[in-house]
Design a protein around this motif. Sequence first.
Motif, PDB file in Angstrom:
ATOM      1  N   GLU A 206      32.282  33.504  -1.239  1.00 43.09           N
ATOM      2  CA  GLU A 206      31.310  32.401  -1.200  1.00 43.09           C
ATOM      3  C   GLU A 206      31.260  31.810   0.210  1.00 43.09           C
ATOM      4  N   VAL A 208      31.139  29.393   3.236  1.00 37.93           N
ATOM      5  CA  VAL A 208      31.688  28.044   3.446  1.00 37.93           C
ATOM      6  C   VAL A 208      30.628  27.173   4.106  1.00 37.93           C
ATOM      7  N   PRO A 209      30.289  25.997   3.500  1.00 35.26           N
ATOM      8  CA  PRO A 209      29.311  25.099   4.133  1.00 35.26           C
ATOM      9  C   PRO A 209      29.759  24.719   5.539  1.00 35.26           C
ATOM     10  N   GLY A 251      36.665  19.979   4.882  1.00 35.56           N
ATOM     11  CA  GLY A 251      35.570  20.368   3.998  1.00 35.56           C
ATOM     12  C   GLY A 251      36.011  20.621   2.572  1.00 35.56           C
ATOM     13  N   ASP A 252      35.095  21.172   1.779  1.00 26.32           N
ATOM     14  CA  ASP A 252      35.362  21.396   0.346  1.00 26.32           C
ATOM     15  C   ASP A 252      36.491  22.387   0.103  1.00 26.32           C
ATOM     16  N   PHE A 253      36.710  23.293   1.056  1.00 28.30           N
ATOM     17  CA  PHE A 253      37.718  24.345   0.865  1.00 28.30           C
ATOM     18  C   PHE A 253      38.994  24.079   1.673  1.00 28.30           C
ATOM     19  N   ARG A 256      42.479  26.086   1.763  1.00 33.11           N
ATOM     20  CA  ARG A 256      42.270  27.439   1.220  1.00 33.11           C
ATOM     21  C   ARG A 256      42.200  28.460   2.351  1.00 33.11           C
TER      22      ARG A 256
END
Length: 478
Positions: A206, A208-209, A251-253, A256
Amino acid sequence: MPPGSHAGSPTLDGLNPAQNQDRDPSRSTPVKSTVETLSPTRVRLAIEVPFVELEPSLKKAYREIASQVNVPGFRRGKVPSAVIDQRVGRGTVLNEAVQDAIPENILAAVREHDVKTLGRPEVEITEFTDGDALKFTAEVDVRPELTLPDLATIEVTVDELQIDDSEIDAQVSNLRERFATLKTVERAAQEGDYVQIDLAATVDGEEVPGGSATNISHEVGSKQLLPGLDEVLVGLSAGESKTFVTQLVGGDFAGRDADVAVTVRTVKEKELPALDDEFAQLASEFDTLDELRGDVRERITRSKKVEQIYAARDRVLEQLVAAADVPAPEGVVREEVEHRKQAMVDQLERIGASLEEYLAAEEKTEEQIDTELTEAATQGVRIQLLLDTLADAEEVQVTDDEFGHEIVHRAQHAGVAPQQYYDQLVRSGTAGAIFGDVRRGKALALVMERVKITDAAGAQISLDEIRAASADAHDHAH
Protein backbone atom coordinates in the motif's frame (compact mmCIF):
# COMPACT_ATOMS: atom_id res chain seq x y z
CA MET A 1 27.00 40.02 31.56
CA PRO A 2 28.25 37.09 33.62
CA PRO A 3 27.76 33.55 32.38
CA GLY A 4 24.64 31.87 33.65
CA SER A 5 22.73 35.11 34.11
CA HIS A 6 19.62 35.80 32.10
CA ALA A 7 19.22 39.13 30.41
CA GLY A 8 16.15 40.97 31.62
CA SER A 9 15.46 38.62 34.52
CA PRO A 10 13.78 40.63 37.30
CA THR A 11 15.11 38.34 40.04
CA LEU A 12 17.81 40.54 41.51
CA ASP A 13 16.31 43.95 41.10
CA GLY A 14 14.11 44.26 44.17
CA LEU A 15 10.37 44.62 44.48
CA ASN A 16 8.58 45.24 41.23
CA PRO A 17 8.37 49.05 40.85
CA ALA A 18 5.20 48.62 38.77
CA GLN A 19 3.44 47.58 41.98
CA ASN A 20 3.81 51.10 43.31
CA GLN A 21 3.16 53.25 40.27
CA ASP A 22 -0.21 54.63 41.38
CA ARG A 23 0.75 55.39 44.98
CA ASP A 24 0.24 58.69 46.72
CA PRO A 25 3.63 59.73 48.18
CA SER A 26 1.87 61.67 50.93
CA ARG A 27 0.42 58.46 52.39
CA SER A 28 1.97 57.76 55.79
CA THR A 29 4.21 54.78 56.58
CA PRO A 30 2.99 51.86 58.74
CA VAL A 31 2.82 52.75 62.43
CA LYS A 32 4.68 49.60 63.47
CA SER A 33 7.18 47.52 61.55
CA THR A 34 10.06 45.36 62.71
CA VAL A 35 12.68 43.40 60.79
CA GLU A 36 14.06 40.02 61.87
CA THR A 37 17.14 38.49 60.23
CA LEU A 38 16.46 34.85 59.36
CA SER A 39 19.76 34.23 57.53
CA PRO A 40 22.45 36.31 55.76
CA THR A 41 20.12 36.36 52.73
CA ARG A 42 16.61 36.47 54.21
CA VAL A 43 14.59 38.68 56.58
CA ARG A 44 11.06 38.68 57.98
CA LEU A 45 9.23 42.00 58.16
CA ALA A 46 6.41 42.17 60.72
CA ILE A 47 4.02 45.01 59.84
CA GLU A 48 1.00 46.42 61.64
CA VAL A 49 -1.31 48.82 59.78
CA PRO A 50 -4.01 50.67 61.77
CA PHE A 51 -7.48 50.28 60.27
CA VAL A 52 -7.66 54.04 59.57
CA GLU A 53 -4.61 53.64 57.27
CA LEU A 54 -6.60 51.16 55.16
CA GLU A 55 -9.26 53.78 54.39
CA PRO A 56 -7.77 54.90 51.03
CA SER A 57 -7.46 51.25 49.92
CA LEU A 58 -11.04 50.57 51.05
CA LYS A 59 -12.36 53.55 49.06
CA LYS A 60 -10.41 52.35 46.04
CA ALA A 61 -11.84 48.82 46.44
CA TYR A 62 -15.42 50.16 46.63
CA ARG A 63 -14.79 52.32 43.52
CA GLU A 64 -13.40 49.40 41.49
CA ILE A 65 -16.17 46.99 42.54
CA ALA A 66 -18.84 49.65 41.87
CA SER A 67 -17.49 50.02 38.33
CA GLN A 68 -17.78 46.27 37.74
CA VAL A 69 -21.23 45.39 39.14
CA ASN A 70 -24.67 46.02 37.66
CA VAL A 71 -27.32 46.94 40.25
CA PRO A 72 -30.83 47.91 39.01
CA GLY A 73 -31.65 51.51 39.91
CA PHE A 74 -28.00 52.63 40.10
CA ARG A 75 -25.66 53.84 37.40
CA ARG A 76 -22.50 51.81 36.95
CA GLY A 77 -19.82 53.21 39.27
CA LYS A 78 -22.39 54.99 41.47
CA VAL A 79 -23.46 52.01 43.61
CA PRO A 80 -23.45 52.97 47.36
CA SER A 81 -21.09 51.10 49.69
CA ALA A 82 -23.96 49.62 51.71
CA VAL A 83 -25.47 48.10 48.55
CA ILE A 84 -22.07 46.65 47.55
CA ASP A 85 -21.73 45.13 51.05
CA GLN A 86 -25.15 43.54 50.60
CA ARG A 87 -24.62 42.36 47.01
CA VAL A 88 -20.90 41.43 46.97
CA GLY A 89 -20.09 41.12 50.65
CA ARG A 90 -18.04 43.30 52.95
CA GLY A 91 -15.45 40.49 53.18
CA THR A 92 -14.71 40.70 49.45
CA VAL A 93 -14.17 44.46 49.71
CA LEU A 94 -11.92 44.09 52.74
CA ASN A 95 -9.88 41.39 51.00
CA GLU A 96 -9.35 43.59 47.93
CA ALA A 97 -8.37 46.55 50.12
CA VAL A 98 -5.87 44.44 52.05
CA GLN A 99 -4.30 43.06 48.82
CA ASP A 100 -3.99 46.65 47.61
CA ALA A 101 -2.45 47.93 50.87
CA ILE A 102 0.08 45.16 51.47
CA PRO A 103 2.62 46.00 48.68
CA GLU A 104 2.60 49.70 49.64
CA ASN A 105 3.24 48.94 53.29
CA ILE A 106 5.98 46.43 52.49
CA LEU A 107 7.74 49.09 50.42
CA ALA A 108 7.36 51.62 53.23
CA ALA A 109 8.86 49.14 55.75
CA VAL A 110 11.68 48.30 53.34
CA ARG A 111 12.53 52.01 53.05
CA GLU A 112 12.25 52.53 56.81
CA HIS A 113 14.66 49.70 57.65
CA ASP A 114 16.87 50.18 54.55
CA VAL A 115 16.40 46.57 53.50
CA LYS A 116 17.99 45.67 50.15
CA THR A 117 15.32 43.31 48.85
CA LEU A 118 15.67 40.69 46.13
CA GLY A 119 12.81 38.93 44.41
CA ARG A 120 9.20 38.70 45.58
CA PRO A 121 8.17 38.62 49.26
CA GLU A 122 6.13 35.76 50.74
CA VAL A 123 3.25 37.32 52.67
CA GLU A 124 1.23 35.83 55.51
CA ILE A 125 -1.65 37.72 57.17
CA THR A 126 -1.40 36.96 60.88
CA GLU A 127 -4.35 38.98 62.20
CA PHE A 128 -7.15 41.00 60.65
CA THR A 129 -10.79 41.68 61.45
CA ASP A 130 -13.06 44.44 60.20
CA GLY A 131 -12.29 47.66 62.07
CA ASP A 132 -9.05 46.41 63.64
CA ALA A 133 -5.43 46.74 62.63
CA LEU A 134 -4.04 44.59 59.82
CA LYS A 135 -1.07 42.52 60.97
CA PHE A 136 1.04 40.55 58.49
CA THR A 137 4.55 39.28 57.88
CA ALA A 138 6.58 39.40 54.69
CA GLU A 139 9.58 37.13 54.25
CA VAL A 140 11.90 38.34 51.52
CA ASP A 141 15.40 37.58 50.29
CA VAL A 142 17.94 40.36 50.79
CA ARG A 143 21.33 41.21 49.44
CA PRO A 144 23.98 39.78 51.74
CA GLU A 145 26.77 41.95 53.11
CA LEU A 146 29.92 40.93 51.23
CA THR A 147 33.58 41.61 51.94
CA LEU A 148 35.23 42.12 48.58
CA PRO A 149 38.84 41.04 48.03
CA ASP A 150 41.40 43.49 46.60
CA LEU A 151 41.07 43.06 42.83
CA ALA A 152 44.80 43.65 42.37
CA THR A 153 45.48 40.40 44.27
CA ILE A 154 43.43 38.28 41.85
CA GLU A 155 45.54 36.40 39.31
CA VAL A 156 44.35 33.92 36.71
CA THR A 157 46.09 31.89 34.02
CA VAL A 158 44.57 30.96 30.68
CA ASP A 159 45.76 28.68 27.89
CA GLU A 160 48.36 30.08 25.52
CA LEU A 161 46.96 31.32 22.22
CA GLN A 162 48.22 28.90 19.57
CA ILE A 163 47.16 28.51 15.95
CA ASP A 164 48.01 25.40 13.98
CA ASP A 165 48.34 25.47 10.18
CA SER A 166 45.72 22.70 10.05
CA GLU A 167 43.12 25.18 11.40
CA ILE A 168 43.87 27.58 8.54
CA ASP A 169 43.78 24.67 6.08
CA ALA A 170 40.33 23.65 7.39
CA GLN A 171 38.93 27.19 6.96
CA VAL A 172 40.35 27.52 3.43
CA SER A 173 39.01 24.05 2.63
CA ASN A 174 35.51 25.10 3.76
CA LEU A 175 35.74 28.17 1.53
CA ARG A 176 36.90 25.97 -1.36
CA GLU A 177 33.87 23.69 -0.84
CA ARG A 178 31.57 26.70 -1.31
CA PHE A 179 33.03 27.26 -4.80
CA ALA A 180 32.83 23.63 -5.88
CA THR A 181 31.02 22.74 -9.11
CA LEU A 182 29.04 19.60 -10.00
CA LYS A 183 29.87 17.64 -13.16
CA THR A 184 27.69 14.82 -14.55
CA VAL A 185 29.58 11.51 -14.77
CA GLU A 186 28.80 8.25 -16.59
CA ARG A 187 29.62 5.88 -13.73
CA ALA A 188 28.14 4.36 -10.57
CA ALA A 189 27.58 6.66 -7.59
CA GLN A 190 30.29 6.87 -4.91
CA GLU A 191 30.30 8.43 -1.47
CA GLY A 192 30.55 12.23 -1.82
CA ASP A 193 28.75 12.30 -5.19
CA TYR A 194 25.49 14.18 -5.70
CA VAL A 195 22.57 12.26 -7.21
CA GLN A 196 19.10 13.22 -8.45
CA ILE A 197 16.69 10.52 -7.26
CA ASP A 198 13.04 9.48 -7.14
CA LEU A 199 11.63 7.74 -4.03
CA ALA A 200 8.43 5.72 -3.54
CA ALA A 201 7.51 4.07 -0.21
CA THR A 202 4.95 1.26 0.32
CA VAL A 203 3.84 -0.76 3.36
CA ASP A 204 2.48 -4.24 2.55
CA GLY A 205 2.01 -3.08 -1.05
CA GLU A 206 0.00 0.00 0.00
CA GLU A 207 1.37 3.40 -1.01
CA VAL A 208 2.44 5.56 1.95
CA PRO A 209 0.75 9.02 1.97
CA GLY A 210 3.47 11.60 1.31
CA GLY A 211 5.97 8.77 0.82
CA SER A 212 6.82 9.60 -2.79
CA ALA A 213 9.15 12.30 -4.11
CA THR A 214 10.73 13.02 -7.48
CA ASN A 215 13.97 14.62 -8.60
CA ILE A 216 15.46 15.10 -5.11
CA SER A 217 19.10 16.23 -4.92
CA HIS A 218 21.07 14.23 -2.34
CA GLU A 219 24.72 13.93 -1.31
CA VAL A 220 25.65 10.25 -1.08
CA GLY A 221 26.89 9.43 2.43
CA SER A 222 25.41 12.54 4.09
CA LYS A 223 22.72 10.52 5.96
CA GLN A 224 20.32 13.42 5.39
CA LEU A 225 17.42 11.31 4.15
CA LEU A 226 16.15 7.81 5.01
CA PRO A 227 18.20 5.29 7.03
CA GLY A 228 19.66 2.71 4.63
CA LEU A 229 19.42 4.95 1.54
CA ASP A 230 23.10 5.92 1.33
CA GLU A 231 24.26 2.28 1.50
CA VAL A 232 21.92 1.40 -1.43
CA LEU A 233 22.95 4.37 -3.59
CA VAL A 234 26.67 3.44 -3.65
CA GLY A 235 27.13 1.42 -6.87
CA LEU A 236 23.94 2.59 -8.62
CA SER A 237 24.25 4.34 -12.02
CA ALA A 238 21.85 6.72 -13.77
CA GLY A 239 18.64 4.90 -14.76
CA GLU A 240 19.09 2.09 -12.20
CA SER A 241 16.68 1.30 -9.37
CA LYS A 242 16.79 -0.64 -6.12
CA THR A 243 14.43 -1.34 -3.21
CA PHE A 244 15.43 -1.30 0.46
CA VAL A 245 13.61 -1.53 3.80
CA THR A 246 13.49 1.33 6.29
CA GLN A 247 11.42 2.13 9.40
CA LEU A 248 9.04 5.07 9.09
CA VAL A 249 9.17 7.69 11.88
CA GLY A 250 6.01 9.69 11.13
CA GLY A 251 2.56 9.57 9.58
CA ASP A 252 -0.06 6.83 9.66
CA PHE A 253 2.55 4.08 9.33
CA ALA A 254 4.97 5.36 12.01
CA GLY A 255 7.06 2.53 13.48
CA ARG A 256 6.29 0.20 10.54
CA ASP A 257 8.82 -1.16 8.05
CA ALA A 258 8.39 0.29 4.55
CA ASP A 259 9.73 -0.88 1.19
CA VAL A 260 11.32 2.10 -0.52
CA ALA A 261 12.10 2.04 -4.23
CA VAL A 262 14.88 4.45 -5.24
CA THR A 263 15.65 5.37 -8.86
CA VAL A 264 18.80 7.29 -9.79
CA ARG A 265 18.30 9.93 -12.49
CA THR A 266 21.80 11.46 -12.65
CA VAL A 267 25.15 11.09 -10.89
CA LYS A 268 27.36 14.16 -10.45
CA GLU A 269 30.79 14.44 -8.89
CA LYS A 270 32.04 17.47 -7.04
CA GLU A 271 34.93 19.34 -8.60
CA LEU A 272 36.92 21.65 -6.31
CA PRO A 273 38.80 24.67 -7.70
CA ALA A 274 42.62 24.53 -7.61
CA LEU A 275 44.15 26.18 -4.53
CA ASP A 276 46.00 29.02 -6.23
CA ASP A 277 45.99 32.82 -6.58
CA GLU A 278 43.13 32.58 -9.06
CA PHE A 279 41.00 30.88 -6.38
CA ALA A 280 41.91 33.63 -3.88
CA GLN A 281 40.69 36.26 -6.37
CA LEU A 282 37.47 34.29 -6.99
CA ALA A 283 36.65 33.65 -3.31
CA SER A 284 37.90 36.83 -1.60
CA GLU A 285 39.07 40.42 -2.03
CA PHE A 286 42.71 39.23 -1.97
CA ASP A 287 45.02 38.83 -4.98
CA THR A 288 47.09 35.92 -3.70
CA LEU A 289 46.49 32.71 -1.76
CA ASP A 290 49.09 33.79 0.81
CA GLU A 291 47.14 37.00 1.51
CA LEU A 292 43.93 35.00 1.86
CA ARG A 293 45.57 32.58 4.32
CA GLY A 294 46.98 35.55 6.26
CA ASP A 295 43.48 37.02 6.61
CA VAL A 296 42.13 33.64 7.79
CA ARG A 297 44.93 33.50 10.39
CA GLU A 298 44.01 36.99 11.65
CA ARG A 299 40.32 36.08 11.99
CA ILE A 300 41.13 32.85 13.85
CA THR A 301 43.48 34.84 16.13
CA ARG A 302 40.75 37.40 16.95
CA SER A 303 38.25 34.64 17.67
CA LYS A 304 40.69 32.78 19.94
CA LYS A 305 41.54 35.99 21.81
CA VAL A 306 37.87 36.51 22.61
CA GLU A 307 37.63 32.86 23.77
CA GLN A 308 40.74 33.44 25.89
CA ILE A 309 39.12 36.46 27.56
CA TYR A 310 35.89 34.51 28.13
CA ALA A 311 37.90 31.82 29.88
CA ALA A 312 39.72 34.49 31.93
CA ARG A 313 36.42 36.18 32.83
CA ASP A 314 34.91 32.90 34.04
CA ARG A 315 37.97 32.08 36.17
CA VAL A 316 38.16 35.61 37.61
CA LEU A 317 34.49 35.54 38.63
CA GLU A 318 34.87 32.05 40.07
CA GLN A 319 37.80 33.23 42.20
CA LEU A 320 36.00 36.37 43.34
CA VAL A 321 32.80 34.52 44.28
CA ALA A 322 34.86 32.00 46.29
CA ALA A 323 37.00 34.71 47.94
CA ALA A 324 33.95 36.79 48.93
CA ASP A 325 32.10 33.62 50.05
CA VAL A 326 28.93 34.80 48.30
CA PRO A 327 25.77 33.04 49.55
CA ALA A 328 22.89 32.37 47.13
CA PRO A 329 19.41 33.39 48.42
CA GLU A 330 17.16 30.33 48.03
CA GLY A 331 14.05 32.24 47.00
CA VAL A 332 15.91 34.17 44.32
CA VAL A 333 17.51 31.00 42.96
CA ARG A 334 14.09 29.29 42.90
CA GLU A 335 12.60 32.22 40.92
CA GLU A 336 15.57 32.26 38.56
CA VAL A 337 15.24 28.51 37.91
CA GLU A 338 11.54 28.97 37.11
CA HIS A 339 12.43 31.91 34.84
CA ARG A 340 15.08 29.91 32.96
CA LYS A 341 12.93 26.81 32.65
CA GLN A 342 10.04 28.82 31.21
CA ALA A 343 12.44 30.51 28.77
CA MET A 344 13.64 27.04 27.72
CA VAL A 345 10.07 25.81 27.18
CA ASP A 346 9.20 28.97 25.19
CA GLN A 347 12.29 28.54 23.02
CA LEU A 348 11.43 24.89 22.33
CA GLU A 349 7.84 25.82 21.46
CA ARG A 350 9.10 28.43 18.96
CA ILE A 351 10.89 25.67 17.02
CA GLY A 352 7.88 23.35 17.32
CA ALA A 353 9.30 21.06 20.01
CA SER A 354 8.27 20.17 23.57
CA LEU A 355 10.24 19.72 26.77
CA GLU A 356 9.46 15.96 26.65
CA GLU A 357 10.98 15.69 23.14
CA TYR A 358 14.05 17.67 24.25
CA LEU A 359 14.53 15.40 27.28
CA ALA A 360 14.25 12.31 25.07
CA ALA A 361 16.79 13.69 22.58
CA GLU A 362 19.22 14.64 25.37
CA GLU A 363 18.56 11.36 27.22
CA LYS A 364 17.95 13.29 30.44
CA THR A 365 15.20 13.35 33.06
CA GLU A 366 13.38 16.52 34.10
CA GLU A 367 15.04 16.16 37.52
CA GLN A 368 18.48 16.27 35.86
CA ILE A 369 17.53 19.40 33.92
CA ASP A 370 16.22 21.00 37.14
CA THR A 371 19.51 20.17 38.88
CA GLU A 372 21.55 21.67 36.02
CA LEU A 373 19.36 24.79 35.98
CA THR A 374 19.67 25.15 39.76
CA GLU A 375 23.48 24.88 39.63
CA ALA A 376 23.73 27.42 36.82
CA ALA A 377 21.19 29.78 38.45
CA THR A 378 22.94 29.55 41.83
CA GLN A 379 26.29 30.54 40.33
CA GLY A 380 24.64 33.20 38.16
CA VAL A 381 22.90 34.77 41.19
CA ARG A 382 26.16 34.71 43.19
CA ILE A 383 27.98 36.48 40.35
CA GLN A 384 25.27 39.13 40.04
CA LEU A 385 25.31 39.77 43.80
CA LEU A 386 29.09 40.13 43.69
CA LEU A 387 28.95 42.58 40.76
CA ASP A 388 26.13 44.58 42.41
CA THR A 389 28.22 44.92 45.59
CA LEU A 390 31.28 45.92 43.56
CA ALA A 391 29.22 48.45 41.56
CA ASP A 392 28.05 50.01 44.86
CA ALA A 393 31.59 50.08 46.30
CA GLU A 394 32.97 51.70 43.14
CA GLU A 395 29.93 53.98 42.75
CA VAL A 396 29.39 52.74 39.19
CA GLN A 397 26.87 54.96 37.38
CA VAL A 398 24.83 54.23 34.26
CA THR A 399 24.26 57.21 31.97
CA ASP A 400 21.06 57.76 30.00
CA ASP A 401 23.09 57.18 26.82
CA GLU A 402 24.39 53.82 28.07
CA PHE A 403 20.94 52.69 29.12
CA GLY A 404 19.44 53.94 25.85
CA HIS A 405 22.13 52.15 23.83
CA GLU A 406 21.28 48.88 25.61
CA ILE A 407 17.55 49.33 24.97
CA VAL A 408 18.22 49.98 21.25
CA HIS A 409 20.56 46.96 21.10
CA ARG A 410 17.99 44.63 22.68
CA ALA A 411 15.12 46.07 20.64
CA GLN A 412 17.06 45.36 17.42
CA HIS A 413 17.74 41.82 18.63
CA ALA A 414 14.02 41.36 19.38
CA GLY A 415 13.03 42.92 16.04
CA VAL A 416 10.86 45.70 17.50
CA ALA A 417 11.06 49.50 17.61
CA PRO A 418 13.11 50.83 20.59
CA GLN A 419 10.21 52.90 22.01
CA GLN A 420 7.82 49.95 21.74
CA TYR A 421 10.40 47.71 23.44
CA TYR A 422 10.90 50.23 26.26
CA ASP A 423 7.12 50.64 26.75
CA GLN A 424 6.82 46.85 27.12
CA LEU A 425 9.58 46.90 29.75
CA VAL A 426 7.81 49.63 31.74
CA ARG A 427 4.49 47.77 31.57
CA SER A 428 6.08 44.53 32.77
CA GLY A 429 8.19 46.29 35.40
CA THR A 430 11.47 44.85 34.04
CA ALA A 431 13.19 48.08 32.96
CA GLY A 432 15.05 48.06 36.29
CA ALA A 433 16.40 44.59 35.53
CA ILE A 434 18.02 45.81 32.30
CA PHE A 435 19.42 48.85 34.11
CA GLY A 436 20.92 46.38 36.61
CA ASP A 437 22.41 44.33 33.76
CA VAL A 438 24.13 47.39 32.26
CA ARG A 439 25.52 48.39 35.66
CA ARG A 440 26.85 44.88 36.27
CA GLY A 441 28.40 44.90 32.79
CA LYS A 442 30.32 48.07 33.70
CA ALA A 443 31.39 46.54 37.02
CA LEU A 444 32.62 43.44 35.17
CA ALA A 445 34.67 45.57 32.76
CA LEU A 446 36.22 47.31 35.76
CA VAL A 447 37.10 43.92 37.30
CA MET A 448 38.75 42.74 34.07
CA GLU A 449 40.89 45.87 33.93
CA ARG A 450 42.24 45.48 37.47
CA VAL A 451 42.97 41.77 37.81
CA LYS A 452 46.14 40.13 36.48
CA ILE A 453 45.63 37.78 33.55
CA THR A 454 48.51 35.80 32.04
CA ASP A 455 48.70 32.91 29.62
CA ALA A 456 50.40 29.58 30.29
CA ALA A 457 53.63 30.93 28.75
CA GLY A 458 53.66 33.81 31.27
CA ALA A 459 52.65 36.56 28.81
CA GLN A 460 50.30 39.15 30.27
CA ILE A 461 47.01 39.81 28.45
CA SER A 462 46.97 43.50 27.49
CA LEU A 463 44.42 45.98 28.79
CA ASP A 464 43.32 46.88 25.24
CA GLU A 465 42.61 43.21 24.46
CA ILE A 466 40.55 42.93 27.66
CA ARG A 467 38.54 46.08 26.86
CA ALA A 468 37.81 44.94 23.30
CA ALA A 469 36.89 41.43 24.39
CA SER A 470 34.78 42.69 27.32
CA ALA A 471 32.76 44.77 24.85
CA ASP A 472 32.43 41.73 22.57
CA ALA A 473 31.44 39.61 25.57
CA HIS A 474 28.73 42.10 26.54
CA ASP A 475 27.29 42.07 23.01
CA HIS A 476 27.60 38.29 22.87
CA ALA A 477 25.67 37.89 26.14
CA HIS A 478 22.62 39.65 24.62
